[in-house]
Scaffold this active site. Structure first.
Site, PDB file in Angstrom:
ATOM      1  N   GLU A 163      19.322  63.109  25.200  1.00 44.55           N
ATOM      2  CA  GLU A 163      18.568  61.917  25.591  1.00 44.55           C
ATOM      3  C   GLU A 163      19.474  60.970  26.375  1.00 44.55           C
ATOM      4  O   GLU A 163      20.244  60.208  25.769  1.00 44.55           O
ATOM      5  CB  GLU A 163      18.049  61.187  24.356  1.00 44.55           C
ATOM      6  N   LYS A 185       9.914  55.422  15.905  1.00 48.79           N
ATOM      7  CA  LYS A 185      10.865  54.305  15.823  1.00 48.79           C
ATOM      8  C   LYS A 185      10.339  53.256  14.829  1.00 48.79           C
ATOM      9  O   LYS A 185       9.677  53.627  13.868  1.00 48.79           O
ATOM     10  CB  LYS A 185      11.112  53.729  17.221  1.00 48.79           C
ATOM     11  N   ASN A 200       8.894  60.491  17.798  1.00 51.05           N
ATOM     12  CA  ASN A 200       9.756  59.499  17.135  1.00 51.05           C
ATOM     13  C   ASN A 200       9.057  58.139  17.243  1.00 51.05           C
ATOM     14  O   ASN A 200       9.055  57.524  18.306  1.00 51.05           O
ATOM     15  CB  ASN A 200      11.118  59.481  17.860  1.00 51.05           C
ATOM     16  N   HIS A 240      20.580  58.994  16.970  1.00 56.33           N
ATOM     17  CA  HIS A 240      19.806  58.490  18.105  1.00 56.33           C
ATOM     18  C   HIS A 240      20.618  57.372  18.772  1.00 56.33           C
ATOM     19  O   HIS A 240      21.319  56.624  18.092  1.00 56.33           O
ATOM     20  CB  HIS A 240      18.451  57.963  17.618  1.00 56.33           C
TER      21      HIS A 240
HETATM   22  P1  PGA Z   1      10.821  57.281  24.949  1.00 60.34           P
HETATM   23  O1  PGA Z   1      11.864  57.431  23.750  1.00 60.34           O
HETATM   24  O2  PGA Z   1      10.010  58.554  24.999  1.00 60.34           O
HETATM   25  O3  PGA Z   1       9.989  56.077  24.594  1.00 60.34           O
HETATM   26  O4  PGA Z   1      11.616  57.096  26.193  1.00 60.34           O
HETATM   27  C1  PGA Z   1      12.485  58.663  23.485  1.00 60.34           C
HETATM   28  C2  PGA Z   1      13.410  58.519  22.299  1.00 60.34           C
HETATM   29  O5  PGA Z   1      14.067  57.490  22.154  1.00 60.34           O
HETATM   30  O6  PGA Z   1      13.519  59.447  21.475  1.00 60.34           O
END
Ligand code: PGA
Length: 255
Positions: free
Chosen positions: A169, A15, A13, A99
């Site tokens: 998560e 983002k 992801n 999310h």
């Molecule tokens: P991270 O994010 O691996 O940077 O902790 C995970 C996510 O938000 O899917």
């Protein structure tokens, strides 16, 4: 990972990170994976502006492409939004929904996430539905209640292993460098599997992939993937660099 469980999947992801310059990481990734038999499915979810290019660059590989959100409607006067059909048209086959950053910054409710998941199914996308508790909720001992409430509100009828993935998560583990203990992760994943079995039946529950997400990196991935009922991971920060991402993918030997 469950013995005889579903084939694991690692989903990156990105983002709100990535411009055309970042396509170099996709090039690096395909180069390093050329001729390599993968032990898991792999998906990259770049920002919407890069989906088509990433999809085209990955077309020779077995790596899939996904979006990070979609609107419930197929089209219409919704300035700035993107429909599931548009993601599919750009080459996406997956979409991350609900999310915690969307739930928090965009006030997304379980009901809205469910409508988005229905849209994903309508468009032929796999919905990656995210759930997870805040630090406060964990502190209050409410983790399992929160997660089952989110599942009940967000997972639509008609969900099955072929069109849905669940990502657990914990909000406090995302981007923090802190991860729950193996027992804590195992407890939630077991509860998610149980919830799925009650709602969708044993077979669908066994086949559906349940991912852990939150500060996964190559150094902790092996321990996390060894937890029963963990069928892979949703990876944020460590998916941005090909080398880091491959360090996680490489934990699964080809089978
Ligand atoms: P991270 O994010 O691996 O940077 O902790 C995970 C996510 O938000 O899917």
């Amino acid at each position: 990972m469950a013995v005889n469980g579903p084939r694991p999947i690692i989903i990156g992801n990105w983002k709100m990170n990535g411009t055309s310059e970042s396509l170099g990481e996709i090039r690096l990734m395909t180069g390093m994976l050329d001729g390599v038999e993968l032990g898991c499915d792999v998906v990259v979810c770049p920002p919407a502006t890069l989906i088509r290019q990433v999809h085209e660059m990955l077309s020779e590989s077995k790596i899939g492409t996904g979006g990070q959100d979609c609107h419930p409607e197929p089209n219409g006067a919704f300035t700035g939004d993107i429909s599931a059909e548009m993601l599919r048209d750009a080459g996406a086959r997956y979409v991350i929904l609900g999310h915690s950053e969307r739930r928090h910054y965009h006030d997304e409710s379980d009901a809205l996430v469910r409508r988005k998941a229905e849209a994903a199914h309508r468009a032929g996308l796999v919905a990656i539905i995210c759930v997870g508790e805040t630090e406060l909720e964990r502190g209050a001992g409410d983790t399992l209640d929160v997660v089952s409430r989110q599942l009940a509100g967000s997972v639509p009828k008609g969900s099955g292993a072929e069109n849905t993935i669940i990502a657990y998560e914990p909000v406090w583990a995302i981007g923090s460098g802190v991860t729950p203990t193996s027992d804590e992760i195992g407890e939630v994943h077991r509860a998610v599997r149980h919830w799925l079995a009650e709602r969708l039946g044993d077979e669908a529950a066994r086949a559906m992939r349940i991912l852990y997400g939150g500060s996964v990196k190559s150094t902790n991935a092996a321990d996390i993937f060894a937890i029963p009922d963990v069928d892979g991971s949703l990876v944020g920060q460590a998916s941005l660099k090909a080398k880091d991402f491959l360090g996680i993918i490489g934990q699964f030997a080809p089978c």
